[in-house]
Motif scaffolding. Structure first.
Motif, PDB file in Angstrom:
ATOM      1  N   ALA A 191       0.830  -1.211   0.000  1.00  0.00           N
ATOM      2  CA  ALA A 191       0.000   0.000   0.000  1.00  0.00           C
ATOM      3  C   ALA A 191       0.868   1.265   0.000  1.00  0.00           C
ATOM      4  O   ALA A 191       0.591   2.235  -0.727  1.00  0.00           O
ATOM      5  CB  ALA A 191      -0.914  -0.014   1.221  1.00  0.00           C
ATOM      6  N   ALA A 192       1.933   1.227   0.791  1.00  0.00           N
ATOM      7  CA  ALA A 192       2.836   2.382   0.863  1.00  0.00           C
ATOM      8  C   ALA A 192       3.481   2.653  -0.482  1.00  0.00           C
ATOM      9  O   ALA A 192       3.636   3.809  -0.900  1.00  0.00           O
ATOM     10  CB  ALA A 192       3.908   2.138   1.930  1.00  0.00           C
ATOM     11  N   PHE A 212      14.654   8.140  -4.535  1.00  0.00           N
ATOM     12  CA  PHE A 212      13.600   7.302  -3.954  1.00  0.00           C
ATOM     13  C   PHE A 212      13.420   7.664  -2.485  1.00  0.00           C
ATOM     14  O   PHE A 212      14.342   8.170  -1.841  1.00  0.00           O
ATOM     15  CB  PHE A 212      13.971   5.812  -4.049  1.00  0.00           C
ATOM     16  CG  PHE A 212      14.290   5.358  -5.444  1.00  0.00           C
ATOM     17  CD1 PHE A 212      13.280   5.166  -6.384  1.00  0.00           C
ATOM     18  CD2 PHE A 212      15.609   5.127  -5.845  1.00  0.00           C
ATOM     19  CE1 PHE A 212      13.574   4.745  -7.675  1.00  0.00           C
ATOM     20  CE2 PHE A 212      15.912   4.711  -7.123  1.00  0.00           C
ATOM     21  CZ  PHE A 212      14.891   4.526  -8.042  1.00  0.00           C
ATOM     22  N   GLU A 213      12.240   7.332  -1.989  1.00  0.00           N
ATOM     23  CA  GLU A 213      11.994   7.480  -0.545  1.00  0.00           C
ATOM     24  C   GLU A 213      11.726   6.100   0.031  1.00  0.00           C
ATOM     25  O   GLU A 213      10.894   5.343  -0.506  1.00  0.00           O
ATOM     26  CB  GLU A 213      10.773   8.377  -0.309  1.00  0.00           C
ATOM     27  CG  GLU A 213      10.547   8.642   1.166  1.00  0.00           C
ATOM     28  CD  GLU A 213       9.351   9.567   1.396  1.00  0.00           C
ATOM     29  OE1 GLU A 213       9.007  10.349   0.473  1.00  0.00           O
ATOM     30  OE2 GLU A 213       8.763   9.476   2.479  1.00  0.00           O
ATOM     31  N   THR A 259      11.848  -0.914  -6.453  1.00  0.00           N
ATOM     32  CA  THR A 259      11.085   0.318  -6.609  1.00  0.00           C
ATOM     33  C   THR A 259      10.027   0.101  -7.687  1.00  0.00           C
ATOM     34  O   THR A 259       9.995  -0.942  -8.339  1.00  0.00           O
ATOM     35  CB  THR A 259      12.038   1.482  -6.953  1.00  0.00           C
ATOM     36  OG1 THR A 259      11.293   2.683  -7.019  1.00  0.00           O
ATOM     37  CG2 THR A 259      12.733   1.246  -8.284  1.00  0.00           C
ATOM     38  N   ASN A 260       9.134   1.089  -7.846  1.00  0.00           N
ATOM     39  CA  ASN A 260       8.016   0.935  -8.791  1.00  0.00           C
ATOM     40  C   ASN A 260       8.494   0.991 -10.241  1.00  0.00           C
ATOM     41  O   ASN A 260       9.158   1.961 -10.650  1.00  0.00           O
ATOM     42  CB  ASN A 260       6.987   2.053  -8.576  1.00  0.00           C
ATOM     43  CG  ASN A 260       6.078   1.740  -7.410  1.00  0.00           C
ATOM     44  OD1 ASN A 260       5.538   0.646  -7.324  1.00  0.00           O
ATOM     45  ND2 ASN A 260       5.928   2.697  -6.497  1.00  0.00           N
ATOM     46  N   TYR A 261       8.117  -0.011 -11.008  1.00  0.00           N
ATOM     47  CA  TYR A 261       8.506  -0.062 -12.417  1.00  0.00           C
ATOM     48  C   TYR A 261       7.891   1.106 -13.187  1.00  0.00           C
ATOM     49  O   TYR A 261       8.567   1.735 -14.014  1.00  0.00           O
ATOM     50  CB  TYR A 261       8.075  -1.395 -13.031  1.00  0.00           C
ATOM     51  CG  TYR A 261       8.347  -1.485 -14.521  1.00  0.00           C
ATOM     52  CD1 TYR A 261       9.618  -1.765 -15.011  1.00  0.00           C
ATOM     53  CD2 TYR A 261       7.325  -1.267 -15.449  1.00  0.00           C
ATOM     54  CE1 TYR A 261       9.874  -1.830 -16.367  1.00  0.00           C
ATOM     55  CE2 TYR A 261       7.563  -1.327 -16.806  1.00  0.00           C
ATOM     56  CZ  TYR A 261       8.847  -1.614 -17.269  1.00  0.00           C
ATOM     57  OH  TYR A 261       9.095  -1.666 -18.621  1.00  0.00           O
ATOM     58  N   ASP A 262       6.611   1.393 -12.901  1.00  0.00           N
ATOM     59  CA  ASP A 262       5.924   2.444 -13.665  1.00  0.00           C
ATOM     60  C   ASP A 262       6.633   3.794 -13.507  1.00  0.00           C
ATOM     61  O   ASP A 262       6.825   4.532 -14.473  1.00  0.00           O
ATOM     62  CB  ASP A 262       4.470   2.574 -13.196  1.00  0.00           C
ATOM     63  CG  ASP A 262       3.649   1.368 -13.630  1.00  0.00           C
ATOM     64  OD1 ASP A 262       4.139   0.637 -14.525  1.00  0.00           O
ATOM     65  OD2 ASP A 262       2.561   1.140 -13.076  1.00  0.00           O
ATOM     66  N   ARG A 320       4.886   6.814  -5.449  1.00  0.00           N
ATOM     67  CA  ARG A 320       5.368   6.268  -6.727  1.00  0.00           C
ATOM     68  C   ARG A 320       6.895   6.168  -6.726  1.00  0.00           C
ATOM     69  O   ARG A 320       7.469   5.319  -7.373  1.00  0.00           O
ATOM     70  CB  ARG A 320       4.902   7.155  -7.885  1.00  0.00           C
ATOM     71  CG  ARG A 320       3.378   7.137  -8.019  1.00  0.00           C
ATOM     72  CD  ARG A 320       2.925   7.745  -9.331  1.00  0.00           C
ATOM     73  NE  ARG A 320       3.188   6.859 -10.470  1.00  0.00           N
ATOM     74  CZ  ARG A 320       3.878   7.219 -11.528  1.00  0.00           C
ATOM     75  NH1 ARG A 320       4.406   8.418 -11.605  1.00  0.00           N
ATOM     76  NH2 ARG A 320       4.042   6.370 -12.524  1.00  0.00           N
ATOM     77  N   ASN A 321       7.556   7.066  -5.988  1.00  0.00           N
ATOM     78  CA  ASN A 321       9.027   7.011  -5.926  1.00  0.00           C
ATOM     79  C   ASN A 321       9.500   6.254  -4.681  1.00  0.00           C
ATOM     80  O   ASN A 321      10.642   6.411  -4.253  1.00  0.00           O
ATOM     81  CB  ASN A 321       9.624   8.426  -5.939  1.00  0.00           C
ATOM     82  CG  ASN A 321       9.298   9.177  -4.660  1.00  0.00           C
ATOM     83  OD1 ASN A 321       8.293   8.862  -4.001  1.00  0.00           O
ATOM     84  ND2 ASN A 321      10.116  10.162  -4.311  1.00  0.00           N
TER      85      ASN A 321
END
Lengths: 233, 384
Positions: free
Chosen positions: B124-125, B169-170, B189-192, B130-131
């Motif tokens: 969820a986080a 990133f965070e 991390t998020n691919y998108d 997104r980053n």
């Protein structure tokens, strides 16, 4: 009461193969030892004295003939059956004691009892009784190296009678001992014969040791050359 | 008095010799357990034969189109699919290379939920941020990173829309391996987020992870996937995770071969030392063996006591060696953290070591024990 442990050697031959040649120790040897006897066997080195003990004790095999103890022919028993029979019926006393050096006197005596189903407590009771018989009740915790030759031989005798065998085979039991210690050992053997009914066959070079036996046989070149009855009551 | 005591007394009658023997065995098992742990960690303890890795057939450094994701999901026998794209980045200086992967968080979570301690809060986080980045415990500890901290990685290859190779990133979560020897020296991390920000090389991934419905059917599923993309612009090569990791690591060195060679040399040496020593030890005891037989002990029982003695030597040595490894593992883990992060002594290594100890004791003990079994009493008694 003496159990039927009559020992009979009938037409026994024993030979060894040494390279290509065959060396004969006995040829058609006969010997009859009644139960409860105390027999001394004398003879020069190489005459076959110890071999007779080995054949009676089932630790060596005859070449031909027959060895009977009681009603049992032992010369054709398998090694496993012979081991079981030996554990029950025969005790050995060696010239050089042959105690296991890393075990205490009591543990050496207890060793053959491992083959029984006795509990540890029963075994310990038996060990203490036997050490008492041979006069070593205070030496049970000593290692063989901490005992004199005479004491070590007493432990050897105690180990030999631990399983309460009917037959004791003694191969020069006093050969490594001084006179006093030798007499003590012979006294113990005499008691085992007269009071406990053990059949004892003792090989010795010592003529004075034979006076403890009921009779003495002289062996030379594989034959009994002279028989004499001894002066034992 | 018991057989156990008799065996123990035999073993301790020459304390120095027994101690040195056990020490030799312990050293061999120490070498074995350290190298085995090293190999397992190096090849990826989290790798399993139950999951597939799909790479470009040309090589794992070549990309695959993201469009394959849906196509692989439709292959018969496939339960779930995720994809992973390597950022190839460093932190602070270019010698500090970071394992960073852009993934589809929900499918990655589903695929690896039984390997890492991901939870739905982390998912969820990551959806909200997104980053965001989920960082493995080993990496977080090594870099001193905290939850909520902002970090900037620099990619060796990928340019950002702002014209730099910096990617910020965070940290949205820190995860652990569900087993001690699972590598957690990486972040995801998020691919998108990553894909959208790329200047070029969009819509491709490094590898796909596939879980078949039936682990027994993994080979046939692999074949089907490769057949789907046969003769396409990017043909695939599907193999189990374990096979993939081995092939990947063999690019650097055949660690398994090296480990086997060293361990074999150590064990063969020990085998010869112990066998030789036991033969001499039994030769010294021929008279006693004869006496035991005279007392009525069968050759078989005597043989068993000798084999038990060698078993005791190897058991003590193996336990000593493995115990020393366990004791030193925290230090080794620290020393080797940059090469094999998360190195640890696994239960399977311990079991394998103990199994080897049993086999080695049999190999070394059998010959002298068999000689004792066959030894004629009259011959033995001549050794007085």
């Amino acid at each position: 009461m003496t159990l039927d442990t009559r020992i009979q050697l009938q037409d026994v031959s024993k030979s060894y193969r040494l390279g290509k040649s065959e060396i004969s120790i006995f040829d058609s040897l006969n010997l009859d030892i009644p139960a409860g006897d105390f027999l001394a066997i004398m003879g020069p080195s190489g005459s076959g004295k110890s071999t007779i003990l080995n054949l009676i004790g089932g630790i060596d095999r005859i070449t031909s003939g027959q060895v009977t103890v009681g009603q049992l022919r032992i010369d054709n028993l398998s090694e496993a059956k012979l081991s079981r029979w030996r554990a029950q019926q025969v005790g050995f006393v060696f010239q050089f004691y042959n105690l296991l050096p890393m075990l205490t006197a009591a543990q050496n005596v207890e060793l053959p009892l491992l083959l029984t189903a006795h509990s540890r407590r029963e075994r310990m009771e038996r060990v203490n009784t036997i050490l008492d018989i041979v006069g070593l009740d205070t030496r049970g915790k000593h290692l063989p190296s901490e005992l004199s030759g005479g004491q070590q031989q007493r432990v050897g005798i105690a180990r030999a009678i631990a399983m309460d065998p009917q037959i004791l085979l003694c191969d020069e039991p006093t050969g490594d001992l001084d006179r006093k210690s030798a007499e003590e050992i012979l006294d113990i053997l005499k008691i085992l014969n007269t009071e406990m009914g053990k059949t004892i066959i003792m090989v010795t070079h010592d003529p004075s040791a034979t006076t403890y036996a009921r009779r003495t046989l002289h062996l030379d070149k594989g034959q009994f050359v002279r028989k004499e009855l001894e002066h034992m009551a | 008095m018991s057989y156990g005591l008799l065996i123990g007394k035999n073993l301790t009658r020459k304390m120095l010799r027994s101690f040195l023997l056990i020490l030799c065995v312990a050293i061999a098992f120490f070498i074995y357990s350290v190298l085995s742990s090293f190999q397992k960690s190096f090849e990826g303890a989290e790798a399993t034969v139950e999951r597939l890795v799909v790479t470009n057939k040309i090589g794992s450094n070549e990309a695959l189109p993201i469009s394959y994701w849906n196509k692989i999901r439709q292959v018969e026998g496939v339960e779930s699919v995720t994809h992973i794209s390597r950022l190839r980045a460093y932190y602070m200086n270019e010698f500090n290379v970071i394992g960073a992967n852009a993934v589809d968080i929900p499918s990655f979570y589903e695929m690896f939920a039984n390997t890492y301690s991901f939870d739905e809060h982390m998912v969820a986080a990551m959806t909200q941020k997104r980053n965001g980045a989920l960082v493995g415990r080993t990496l977080a500890v090594k870099e001193g990173w905290q939850l909520g901290q902002k970090i900037t990685l620099t990619s060796f290859r990928h340019f950002n829309q702002d014209g730099t190779q910096n990617w910020s990133f965070e940290i949205a979560g820190i995860f652990d391996g569900l087993e001690a020897n699972v590598d957690t020296a990486f972040l995801i991390t998020n691919y998108d987020y990553f894909n959208e920000a790329l200047v070029r090389g969009k819509d491709v991934v490094s590898i796909y992870g596939v879980r078949p419905h039936d682990p027994q059917m993994i080979d046939s599923v692999a074949k089907r996937i490769d057949q789907v993309f046969a003769n396409s612009g990017s043909e695939t090569r599907s193999q189990s995770e374990v096979a993939f990791m081995k092939a990947f690591m063999n690019q650097f060195a055949d660690v398994e071969l090296i480990v086997r060679a060293i361990v074999s040399a150590a064990f063969i040496t020990i085998l010869m030392i112990v066998a030789n020593t036991m033969i001499f030890a039994i030769r010294e005891r021929l008279l006693e063996i004869g006496v035991l037989k005279v007392l009525g002990f069968s050759g078989f029982v005597i043989m068993l006591t000798i084999m038990a003695e060698t078993l005791l030597i190897f058991a003590l040595g193996a336990l000593g060696g493995v115990g020393l490894t366990a004791l030193l593992m925290p230090i080794l883990s620290e020393l080797l953290s940059s090469i094999v992060p998360g190195i640890s002594l696994s239960a399977i290594t311990v079991v394998q070591a103990l199994g080897l100890a049993v086999i080695m004791s049999f190999l070394t003990g059998f010959l002298p024990a068999f000689k004792a079994l066959r030894l004629p009493i009259a011959t033995a008694l001549k050794h007085s």
